[in-house]
Design a protein around this motif. Structure first.
Motif, short mmCIF file in Angstrom:
data_model
loop_
_atom_site.label_atom_id
_atom_site.label_comp_id
_atom_site.label_asym_id
_atom_site.label_seq_id
_atom_site.Cartn_x
_atom_site.Cartn_y
_atom_site.Cartn_z
N HIS A 140 -17.88 -27.03 56.42
CA HIS A 140 -18.84 -28.06 56.82
C HIS A 140 -18.42 -28.69 58.15
CE1 HIS A 140 -21.56 -31.49 56.66
NE2 HIS A 140 -20.51 -32.24 56.96
N ASP A 141 -17.15 -29.09 58.24
CA ASP A 141 -16.72 -29.85 59.42
C ASP A 141 -16.65 -28.98 60.68
OD1 ASP A 141 -16.66 -32.26 58.15
OD2 ASP A 141 -14.49 -32.31 57.83
N HIS A 145 -20.31 -29.04 62.08
CA HIS A 145 -20.31 -30.13 63.08
C HIS A 145 -19.85 -29.69 64.47
CE1 HIS A 145 -21.07 -33.96 60.89
NE2 HIS A 145 -20.51 -33.39 59.85
N GLU A 201 -26.20 -35.73 60.26
CA GLU A 201 -26.00 -34.84 59.11
C GLU A 201 -27.23 -33.99 58.77
OE1 GLU A 201 -23.31 -34.06 57.68
OE2 GLU A 201 -21.91 -35.66 58.16
FE FE2 Z 1 -20.64 -34.13 57.83
#
Ligand code: FE2
Length: 309
Positions: A140-141, A145, A201
């Motif tokens: 996820h990170d 991102h 997000e």
């Molecule tokens: Fe996040």
């Protein structure tokens, strides 16, 4: 002399990573990514996650993200080393991925963004949890991102969120009534959390290829990425600031409501508006409801506020 971490067959698996759990129990928030601690199964999880989402990125991710993935040369078959990522990322926008041992209380999180540091989870979900994980992991990170952090306009938006956290501290520092200070701070954190949720997000952006995802919760979820763009059940609306800051959300299912920006300059202006409204007192009474602001998040802001007195 510090002891060498013990290599465990469990590797650095979410919820089962002794190296990370021990750091956390010692109160160490910022840690190192000790690459040799990853197990074969950890790398396999990354590979499977990457392999299946890659074609969906090509279809549904915004162009800046796709460019970021290429520039960072995210490896398809193994977990990336953060030092390799940072070597490329830092000269581009000043951002770097900073390994953490777990949950970062809200003020510290936003403060890191202000310094262009992105708190980055180093554990990875296990193979039987590829579809849904309630907490962030390195996929996820880093895959969700960090590619966005190669884009200057987007990186500047994150820094402005950090500025907003400092503004919240500044404007509440002289409230003498502790209860009122906590009440106002809770409302401001709720507004900031909602706005972050519906943009960084889960944000959508209009682009030359139609509506695309830029939100990391979408870009790191194989199932939700397609659902967000294709499903008739999802309400997709041009973003309205006053709606987003008053809109509750739930984290345990696909998002039924998403907001669309038309550029990152547009989003930057909206974060400016967040700060203006905060200063004007217009975030002191946002609609109640999710997210509930937990004690650690509130306390992190109050501690910063006390230090600012
Ligand atoms: Fe996040």
């Amino acid at each position: 002399m510090p002891q060498a971490p013990v290599i465990s067959e469990r590797g650095l698996t979410t919820g089962n990573a002794p190296f990370v759990e021990e750091a956390r129990s010692r109160g160490e928030l910022y840690i190192e990514q000790i690459y040799d601690l990853y197990s074969g199964a950890n790398h396999e999880s990354w590979q499977r996650l990457y392999e299946r989402i890659r074609p969906r990125w090509d279809r549904y991710a915004n162009d800046h993200f796709l460019k970021g993935v290429e520039t960072l040369r995210l490896p398809p078959d193994r977990i990336p080393r953060l030092t390799d990522i940072n070597r490329v990322l830092r000269p581009m926008t000043g951002f770097q991925a900073k390994p953490v041992s777990g949950y970062v209380p809200a003020f510290l999180f936003f403060d890191c963004l202000r310094r262009r540091e992105f708190p980055t989870t180093i554990t990875i979900r296990s193979a039987d949890q590829l579809d849904y994980l309630p907490e962030p992991d390195i996929f996820h990170d880093v895959a969700g991102h960090v590619p966005m952090h190669t884009e200057k306009a987007f990186a500047d938006i994150l820094v402005r969120f950090g500025d907003c956290a400092h503004t919240a501290v500044e404007i509440t520092a002289d409230i003498r009534d502790a209860h009122e200070r906590a009440r106002r701070m809770t409302n401001i954190i709720r507004a900031m959390s909602r706005f972050f949720w519906f943009t960084i997000e889960f944000g959508l952006i209009r682009g030359p290829r139609g509506t695309c995802a830029y939100g990391s919760g979408l870009l790191s979820s194989y199932g939700e990425l397609q659902h967000a763009i294709e499903s008739d059940e999802v309400g997709r609306y041009p973003i309205r600031f006053e709606w987003a800051i008053n809109q509750a959300f739930e984290i345990d299912h696909y998002q039924p409501l998403l907001f669309v920006v038309h550029s990152f300059e547009h989003l930057f202006d909206l974060v400016d508006q967040l700060e203006r409204w905060m200063r004007a007192g217009k975030l002191n009474n946002v609609a109640p409801g999710a997210p509930e602001i937990n004690e650690r998040d509130l306390q992190s802001f109050l501690d910063a506020s006390t230090m600012a007195c």
